[in-house]
Write a protein that holds these residues in place. Structure first.
Motif, PDB file in Angstrom:
ATOM      1  N   LEU A  30      42.489  35.690  43.994  1.00 13.82           N
ATOM      2  CA  LEU A  30      42.120  36.326  42.788  1.00 13.82           C
ATOM      3  C   LEU A  30      43.010  35.834  41.707  1.00 13.82           C
ATOM      4  O   LEU A  30      42.627  35.379  40.685  1.00 13.82           O
ATOM      5  CB  LEU A  30      42.184  37.739  42.769  1.00 13.82           C
ATOM      6  CG  LEU A  30      40.805  38.492  43.252  1.00 13.82           C
ATOM      7  CD1 LEU A  30      40.798  39.742  43.218  1.00 13.82           C
ATOM      8  CD2 LEU A  30      39.475  37.806  43.110  1.00 13.82           C
ATOM      9  N   PHE A  31      44.270  35.879  41.826  1.00 15.58           N
ATOM     10  CA  PHE A  31      45.423  35.419  40.865  1.00 15.58           C
ATOM     11  C   PHE A  31      46.017  34.129  41.161  1.00 15.58           C
ATOM     12  O   PHE A  31      47.395  34.018  41.310  1.00 15.58           O
ATOM     13  CB  PHE A  31      46.215  36.627  40.623  1.00 15.58           C
ATOM     14  CG  PHE A  31      45.481  37.789  40.260  1.00 15.58           C
ATOM     15  CD1 PHE A  31      45.083  38.059  38.881  1.00 15.58           C
ATOM     16  CD2 PHE A  31      45.403  38.957  41.316  1.00 15.58           C
ATOM     17  CE1 PHE A  31      44.558  39.173  38.627  1.00 15.58           C
ATOM     18  CE2 PHE A  31      44.630  39.964  40.960  1.00 15.58           C
ATOM     19  CZ  PHE A  31      44.174  40.221  39.484  1.00 15.58           C
ATOM     20  N   ASP A  72      45.715  44.936  37.026  1.00 13.53           N
ATOM     21  CA  ASP A  72      45.019  43.644  37.012  1.00 13.53           C
ATOM     22  C   ASP A  72      43.825  43.832  37.951  1.00 13.53           C
ATOM     23  O   ASP A  72      42.584  42.839  37.573  1.00 13.53           O
ATOM     24  CB  ASP A  72      45.793  42.506  37.207  1.00 13.53           C
ATOM     25  CG  ASP A  72      47.209  42.611  35.961  1.00 13.53           C
ATOM     26  OD1 ASP A  72      46.749  42.807  34.766  1.00 13.53           O
ATOM     27  OD2 ASP A  72      48.249  42.347  36.378  1.00 13.53           O
ATOM     28  N   ARG A  75      41.091  45.751  36.564  1.00 12.90           N
ATOM     29  CA  ARG A  75      40.219  45.066  35.510  1.00 12.90           C
ATOM     30  C   ARG A  75      39.291  44.184  36.042  1.00 12.90           C
ATOM     31  O   ARG A  75      38.414  43.695  35.469  1.00 12.90           O
ATOM     32  CB  ARG A  75      41.316  44.595  34.447  1.00 12.90           C
ATOM     33  CG  ARG A  75      41.903  45.581  33.787  1.00 12.90           C
ATOM     34  CD  ARG A  75      43.053  45.006  32.820  1.00 12.90           C
ATOM     35  NE  ARG A  75      43.774  45.774  32.116  1.00 12.90           N
ATOM     36  CZ  ARG A  75      44.805  45.812  31.508  1.00 12.90           C
ATOM     37  NH1 ARG A  75      45.449  44.579  31.473  1.00 12.90           N
ATOM     38  NH2 ARG A  75      45.625  46.396  30.745  1.00 12.90           N
ATOM     39  N   HIS A  76      39.741  43.168  36.996  1.00 14.42           N
ATOM     40  CA  HIS A  76      38.951  42.140  37.597  1.00 14.42           C
ATOM     41  C   HIS A  76      37.509  42.767  38.148  1.00 14.42           C
ATOM     42  O   HIS A  76      36.513  42.286  37.943  1.00 14.42           O
ATOM     43  CB  HIS A  76      39.787  41.449  38.452  1.00 14.42           C
ATOM     44  CG  HIS A  76      38.890  40.359  39.275  1.00 14.42           C
ATOM     45  ND1 HIS A  76      38.867  38.959  38.783  1.00 14.42           N
ATOM     46  CD2 HIS A  76      38.105  40.396  40.338  1.00 14.42           C
ATOM     47  CE1 HIS A  76      38.108  38.622  39.616  1.00 14.42           C
ATOM     48  NE2 HIS A  76      37.848  39.153  40.620  1.00 14.42           N
ATOM     49  N   LYS A  79      35.003  43.952  35.811  1.00 16.19           N
ATOM     50  CA  LYS A  79      34.420  42.727  35.020  1.00 16.19           C
ATOM     51  C   LYS A  79      33.339  42.243  35.942  1.00 16.19           C
ATOM     52  O   LYS A  79      32.193  41.637  35.390  1.00 16.19           O
ATOM     53  CB  LYS A  79      35.565  41.840  34.581  1.00 16.19           C
ATOM     54  CG  LYS A  79      34.903  40.651  33.643  1.00 16.19           C
ATOM     55  CD  LYS A  79      36.001  39.822  33.259  1.00 16.19           C
ATOM     56  CE  LYS A  79      35.242  38.552  32.248  1.00 16.19           C
ATOM     57  NZ  LYS A  79      36.378  37.777  31.984  1.00 16.19           N
ATOM     58  N   TYR A  80      33.656  42.025  37.296  1.00 16.30           N
ATOM     59  CA  TYR A  80      32.950  40.888  37.867  1.00 16.30           C
ATOM     60  C   TYR A  80      32.053  41.742  39.106  1.00 16.30           C
ATOM     61  O   TYR A  80      31.201  41.133  39.952  1.00 16.30           O
ATOM     62  CB  TYR A  80      33.734  40.049  38.779  1.00 16.30           C
ATOM     63  CG  TYR A  80      34.351  38.918  37.588  1.00 16.30           C
ATOM     64  CD1 TYR A  80      33.487  38.075  37.004  1.00 16.30           C
ATOM     65  CD2 TYR A  80      35.588  39.162  37.405  1.00 16.30           C
ATOM     66  CE1 TYR A  80      34.235  37.169  36.255  1.00 16.30           C
ATOM     67  CE2 TYR A  80      36.123  38.187  36.220  1.00 16.30           C
ATOM     68  CZ  TYR A  80      35.383  37.290  35.822  1.00 16.30           C
ATOM     69  OH  TYR A  80      35.975  36.220  34.990  1.00 16.30           O
ATOM     70  N   HIS A  98      31.793  34.778  43.674  1.00 12.47           N
ATOM     71  CA  HIS A  98      32.799  34.168  43.755  1.00 12.47           C
ATOM     72  C   HIS A  98      32.700  32.806  44.174  1.00 12.47           C
ATOM     73  O   HIS A  98      31.645  32.481  44.996  1.00 12.47           O
ATOM     74  CB  HIS A  98      33.924  34.652  44.658  1.00 12.47           C
ATOM     75  CG  HIS A  98      35.333  34.329  44.639  1.00 12.47           C
ATOM     76  ND1 HIS A  98      35.893  33.245  45.157  1.00 12.47           N
ATOM     77  CD2 HIS A  98      36.247  34.460  43.638  1.00 12.47           C
ATOM     78  CE1 HIS A  98      37.044  33.132  44.785  1.00 12.47           C
ATOM     79  NE2 HIS A  98      37.553  33.693  44.008  1.00 12.47           N
TER      80      HIS A  98
END
Length: 219
Positions: A30-31, A72, A75-76, A79-80, A98
């Motif tokens: 993811l990051f 973080d 939040r991801h 959002k998704y 994804h």
């Protein structure tokens, strides 16, 4: 609030994200912009946009960067991750998109497991606290009827606690395992290609118009 309602609310919460934060299969994908595979650690993302963002934070007196964490990840997910109603009934469908099909399936499976584990642990904690409280009351109670009532309550709580240890679904029972089509269906190529063609055609017209206009201006 039902356990299922808590489950839906907790899917994108920080407590559940904290359970997934230590999972490298989740965080490093993811990051990926902040993961240095060669050094085996996190580092600030590279690129002009990331550099500009860190510069503005420095000017404002804020920390310029921190490794991605549970906040973080939460939040991801907010959002998704989409939670859709199934035919307007009580069932819900979790949808996550994804670029990597295998990762999307992995995330959904581990997200469900982490949310269930959190709810199960909280249920155990509440039950043990209630049983300890009732047990302390029984030790000092002389009323036989009240004593029997509380003893029955403890028996029910012990039964519930035993059922929690079985590992069966607690708040949400998946009707089917996570699945996804073998071929990507998003973005839709049927719509994307014509739209891209029209955009390219419009851009060509704009460039040609600008070029001829510039030549006439110098003629």
């Amino acid at each position: 609030m039902s356990d299922f309602a808590r489950y839906l609310a907790l899917l994108t919460s920080v407590p559940v994200a904290e359970r997934l934060e230590a999972d490298p299969a989740i965080m490093r994908v993811l990051f990926k912009d902040s993961w240095d595979a060669e050094a085996g650690g996190w580092r600030p993302p590279v690129g002009l946009t990331a550099l500009l963002g860190r510069t503005l934070r420095w000017v404002a007196g804020h920390p310029t960067w921190a490794p991605p964490d549970a906040v973080d990840l939460s939040r991801h997910l907010k959002k998704y991750l989409a939670i859709e109603s199934v035919s307007g009934g009580p069932m819900r469908r979790l949808v996550y998109r994804h670029e990597r099909r295998d990762f999307a399936l992995l995330l959904l499976a581990r997200l469900h497991g982490a949310t269930e584990a959190h709810l199960r642990e909280e249920a155990r904690r509440r039950l043990r606290a209630e049983m300890d409280h009732v047990g302390s009351r029984l030790a000092t109670m002389s009323n036989l009827d009240r004593s029997r009532s509380l003893t029955g309550m403890v028996a029910d709580q012990e039964q519930t606690l035993m059922m929690l240890e079985l590992g069966l679904p607690f708040a949400a029972d998946p009707l089917e395992a996570p699945s996804a089509p073998a071929l990507a269906d998003w973005p839709n190529p049927v719509l994307l290609l014509p739209a891209g063609g029209l955009a390219g055609f419009a851009l060509c017209l704009f460039v040609l118009s600008a070029r001829f206009g510039w030549r006439r201006g110098w003629a």
